[in-house]
Design a protein around this motif. Structure first.
Motif, PDB file in Angstrom:
ATOM      1  N   UNK A 227      29.281  53.960 119.956  1.00 24.32           N
ATOM      2  CA  UNK A 227      30.392  53.537 119.103  1.00 24.32           C
ATOM      3  C   UNK A 227      30.975  52.187 119.525  1.00 24.32           C
ATOM      4  N   UNK A 228      30.658  51.724 120.735  1.00 27.29           N
ATOM      5  CA  UNK A 228      31.157  50.423 121.185  1.00 27.29           C
ATOM      6  C   UNK A 228      30.640  49.324 120.255  1.00 27.29           C
ATOM      7  N   UNK A 229      31.552  48.537 119.694  1.00 28.25           N
ATOM      8  CA  UNK A 229      31.163  47.461 118.793  1.00 28.25           C
ATOM      9  C   UNK A 229      30.598  47.931 117.476  1.00 28.25           C
ATOM     10  N   UNK A 230      30.858  49.169 117.119  1.00 30.05           N
ATOM     11  CA  UNK A 230      30.295  49.726 115.880  1.00 30.05           C
ATOM     12  C   UNK A 230      30.748  48.957 114.646  1.00 30.05           C
ATOM     13  N   UNK A 231      32.005  48.556 114.644  1.00 32.75           N
ATOM     14  CA  UNK A 231      32.574  47.897 113.468  1.00 32.75           C
ATOM     15  C   UNK A 231      32.407  46.390 113.603  1.00 32.75           C
ATOM     16  N   UNK A 232      31.788  45.801 112.616  1.00 35.22           N
ATOM     17  CA  UNK A 232      31.367  44.400 112.651  1.00 35.22           C
ATOM     18  C   UNK A 232      32.199  43.553 111.688  1.00 35.22           C
ATOM     19  N   UNK A 236      34.462  44.582 108.117  1.00 34.31           N
ATOM     20  CA  UNK A 236      35.836  44.162 107.842  1.00 34.31           C
ATOM     21  C   UNK A 236      35.930  43.278 106.609  1.00 34.31           C
ATOM     22  N   UNK A 237      34.864  42.563 106.307  1.00 34.67           N
ATOM     23  CA  UNK A 237      34.865  41.726 105.099  1.00 34.67           C
ATOM     24  C   UNK A 237      34.860  42.564 103.825  1.00 34.67           C
ATOM     25  N   UNK A 250      40.278  53.305 119.962  1.00 37.51           N
ATOM     26  CA  UNK A 250      39.967  52.345 121.020  1.00 37.51           C
ATOM     27  C   UNK A 250      39.641  51.013 120.370  1.00 37.51           C
ATOM     28  N   UNK A 251      40.161  49.937 120.941  1.00 37.95           N
ATOM     29  CA  UNK A 251      39.882  48.605 120.401  1.00 37.95           C
ATOM     30  C   UNK A 251      38.409  48.265 120.501  1.00 37.95           C
ATOM     31  N   UNK A 252      37.738  48.816 121.528  1.00 33.79           N
ATOM     32  CA  UNK A 252      36.351  48.435 121.790  1.00 33.79           C
ATOM     33  C   UNK A 252      35.354  48.952 120.760  1.00 33.79           C
ATOM     34  N   UNK A 253      35.795  49.831 119.853  1.00 33.31           N
ATOM     35  CA  UNK A 253      34.863  50.261 118.799  1.00 33.31           C
ATOM     36  C   UNK A 253      34.691  49.167 117.755  1.00 33.31           C
ATOM     37  N   UNK A 254      35.516  48.117 117.838  1.00 31.18           N
ATOM     38  CA  UNK A 254      35.397  46.940 116.980  1.00 31.18           C
ATOM     39  C   UNK A 254      34.828  45.810 117.813  1.00 31.18           C
ATOM     40  N   UNK A 255      33.926  45.039 117.259  1.00 30.47           N
ATOM     41  CA  UNK A 255      33.360  43.923 117.999  1.00 30.47           C
ATOM     42  C   UNK A 255      34.475  42.959 118.415  1.00 30.47           C
ATOM     43  N   UNK A 256      34.407  42.410 119.623  1.00 36.12           N
ATOM     44  CA  UNK A 256      35.506  41.607 120.174  1.00 36.12           C
ATOM     45  C   UNK A 256      35.913  40.452 119.269  1.00 36.12           C
ATOM     46  N   UNK A 258      36.871  40.118 116.266  1.00 38.36           N
ATOM     47  CA  UNK A 258      36.650  40.040 114.821  1.00 38.36           C
ATOM     48  C   UNK A 258      37.839  40.573 114.022  1.00 38.36           C
ATOM     49  N   UNK A 259      38.568  41.550 114.559  1.00 43.13           N
ATOM     50  CA  UNK A 259      39.725  42.055 113.810  1.00 43.13           C
ATOM     51  C   UNK A 259      40.817  41.001 113.754  1.00 43.13           C
ATOM     52  N   UNK A 260      41.066  40.315 114.863  1.00 42.94           N
ATOM     53  CA  UNK A 260      42.074  39.254 114.855  1.00 42.94           C
ATOM     54  C   UNK A 260      41.717  38.190 113.823  1.00 42.94           C
ATOM     55  N   UNK A 261      40.459  37.810 113.791  1.00 46.99           N
ATOM     56  CA  UNK A 261      40.017  36.799 112.817  1.00 46.99           C
ATOM     57  C   UNK A 261      40.244  37.273 111.391  1.00 46.99           C
ATOM     58  N   UNK A 262      39.944  38.543 111.149  1.00 46.40           N
ATOM     59  CA  UNK A 262      40.121  39.084 109.783  1.00 46.40           C
ATOM     60  C   UNK A 262      41.602  39.128 109.425  1.00 46.40           C
ATOM     61  N   UNK A 263      42.443  39.502 110.354  1.00 47.33           N
ATOM     62  CA  UNK A 263      43.873  39.592 110.076  1.00 47.33           C
ATOM     63  C   UNK A 263      44.502  38.221 109.875  1.00 47.33           C
TER      64      UNK A 263
END
Length: 330
Positions: A227-232, A236-237, A250-256, A258-263
């Motif tokens: 599940x680590x980095x599962x969400x790309x 999010x797009x 956990x934050x780590x299930x999202x690739x480092x 990328x959520x900040x960039x999307x937000x």
């Protein structure tokens, strides 16, 4: 800082160190200590610290350590691995707090807790959703300053919530969402068919499709190797403008990153309780975004969760010293 010790005169018993504890956990934790009577003596440090040297010092001489609120780094493990035989982790996602492979190689048992805070975490996730939908907290802060400025809200009835992860917490969120009259989509690598049926949820196999169909996305995945980095970024797009995104997992299930960039694009909002770096640095860009509600990893902090968590960590320590097995993670 004060220290609480049990069976201090029983130097024949192994020492259990509790180098950190949240104030609210002290009473439920001390109420479980009878489980270790004539099995182990306990030393509890009642203040909270993240200083590694202090934590290591507080573990000195302990054969077992109860880990609450701090990471056992590999460097810390090197410093205490000659005497610590068992770590009992009080929280969710033990693999992101303690190196399970390294501890197994050293012959150190690691125990976790299970289902201790399903209700607490689910309720916090819904609280973040409610704040993003109705902005009560922001309006309350404005009212205390002065004036009479309201904001439009978003109704949750007939909205679609997508749950990424459908274990105990995800299912609890689904039960609450049904009460709001929401439609429920779920994604999980191994779905509980009975729970899907009972909660009138709709499975969606593709994460991109799940995100695209949702008005609200809420993450409830454990942090595991798969599940680590599962969400790309691609996932999010798929979020439509106006979507609410919540992470109490956990934050780590999202690739480092990328959520900040999307937000930062500003067309979706988020409620976040977990972060890549904890504590969240003061200069982290998430702190500057008006479309984000932040809480400091507190979703699990509620009285019922404390009672279950403290009992389980104490039981796991007792089991270790009596030659039994309880909640072993490695």
């Amino acid at each position: 800082m004060s220290i609480i010790e049990t069976q201090r005169e029983r130097t024949d018993l192994p020492l259990v160190a509790v180098p950190n504890i949240v104030d609210s956990m002290l009473e439920p934790f001390t109420s479980t200590l009878d489980l270790l009577h004539d099995i182990a003596r306990v030393r509890i440090y009642t203040d909270f610290t993240l200083d590694e040297d202090t934590l290591v010092e507080r573990m000195d001489g302990a054969k077992a350590v109860i880990v609450i609120g701090f990471h056992v780094s590999d460097a810390m493990l090197d410093r205490v691995g000659d005497h610590v035989e068992c770590f009992a982790f009080g929280g969710t996602g033990v693999a992101s707090y303690i190196n399970l492979i390294a501890t197994r190689e050293r012959g150190i048992r690691v125990c976790n807790v299970v289902h201790y805070g399903n209700g607490a975490v689910a309720e916090h996730a819904v609280a973040l959703i409610m704040e993003l939908a109705r902005r009560t907290g922001r309006m309350d802060a404005a009212m205390h300053i002065g004036g009479w400025h309201g904001e439009d809200g978003t109704s949750l009835e007939n909205k679609t919530i997508a749950l990424v992860g459908f274990g105990g917490i995800g299912q609890h969120v689904a039960r609450i969402a049904r009460g709001f009259g929401m439609h429920i989509l779920v994604w999980n690598s191994h779905l509980d068919a009975q729970a899907v049926h009972d909660l009138e949820a709709t499975p969606v196999d593709d994460l991109g499709e799940l995100f695209e169909r949702a008005d609200i996305v809420s993450l409830h995945l454990p942090l595991l190797a798969d599940t680590a980095g599962l969400i790309t970024p691609e996932h999010l797009n798929h979020l439509r403008p106006g979507t609410i995104f919540v992470n109490t997992a956990r934050a780590e299930v999202i690739q480092p990153g990328v959520l900040t960039s999307r937000l930062q694009r500003g067309d979706i909002s988020a409620g976040l309780d977990v972060f890549d770096a904890e504590p969240l640095p003061d200069d982290d860009p998430l702190r500057t975004l008006p479309n984000v509600v932040l809480t400091p990893h507190v979703a699990w902090r509620a009285e019922a969760a404390y009672a279950s968590l403290t009992k389980q960590v104490t039981q796991s320590i007792a089991a270790y010293f009596t030659g039994e097995s309880f909640n072993v993670a490695n």
